[in-house]
Design an enzyme around this catalytic site. Structure first.
Site, PDB file in Angstrom:
ATOM      1  CD  GLU A  94       8.913  -4.625  -1.602  1.00  0.00           C
ATOM      2  OE1 GLU A  94       8.299  -3.843  -2.192  1.00  0.00           O
ATOM      3  OE2 GLU A  94       8.531  -5.587  -0.840  1.00  0.00           O
ATOM      4  CB  CYS A 144       8.946  -1.408   0.983  1.00  0.00           C
ATOM      5  SG  CYS A 144       8.333  -2.741   1.735  1.00  0.00           S
ATOM      6  CB  CYS A 171       4.241  -0.063   0.573  1.00  0.00           C
ATOM      7  SG  CYS A 171       5.176  -0.501   1.985  1.00  0.00           S
ATOM      8  CG  HIS A 177       5.999  -5.540   2.624  1.00  0.00           C
ATOM      9  ND1 HIS A 177       5.381  -4.323   2.002  1.00  0.00           N
ATOM     10  CD2 HIS A 177       4.898  -6.007   3.144  1.00  0.00           C
ATOM     11  CE1 HIS A 177       4.342  -4.103   2.689  1.00  0.00           C
ATOM     12  NE2 HIS A 177       3.719  -4.893   3.184  1.00  0.00           N
TER      13      HIS A 177
END
Length: 146
Positions: A80, A117, A114, A78
């Site tokens: 992040e 993250c 999410c 991801h």
């Protein structure tokens, strides 16, 4: 007219998302401290791994798996996570992370991190998340409320 700081950094996160290698959604993240960019990241395969955009296929898309489910089938890291991985740990304390994303049809995607993250953001000692909502507005969240 000069943009406000939050608008400025979310625009940069949008540009960072253009480097994404995901076929379903393109996300960009920017970590900022004292109005200085510390790190950026976009969603895509780990270094050295073939990515979906080059392969022309996405397993989760082919299997029609909803957003937020069956991450183990996806090669991507991801945005992040990549921004955190690329940042110096001591600079992230009390920083802000900006997240922007786009759906396959180029509409805004919800940038709320999410669960995984969110834990990484909290562990990196970032203090605040500012993300682009699917409707286009910004949402500001204290990390303690993720």
């Amino acid at each position: 007219m000069r943009p406000e700081w939050d608008d400025y950094f979310i625009e940069i996160a949008k540009v960072v998302s253009s480097r994404s290698t995901c076929l379903r959604r393109r996300y960009g993240a920017v970590i900022v401290k004292d109005k200085v960019i510390i790190s950026t990241g976009y969603n895509g395969s780990p270094r050295g791994i073939d990515n979906c955009i080059d392969l022309g296929r996405c397993v989760r898309k082919e299997q029609n798996i909803p957003s937020g489910e069956r991450y183990e089938l996806c090669e991507a890291v991801h945005a992040e996570q990549n921004a955190i991985i690329n940042a110096p740990p001591e600079r992230m304390k009390d920083a802000v992370i900006y997240i922007a994303g786009f759906e396959e049809d180029k509409s805004f995607a919800n940038g709320m991190p999410c669960k995984l993250c969110s834990r990484m953001i909290r562990n990196s000692q970032i203090k605040e998340v500012i993300y682009l909502k699917s409707g286009g507005g910004l949402e500001r969240v204290d990390v303690q409320n993720l």
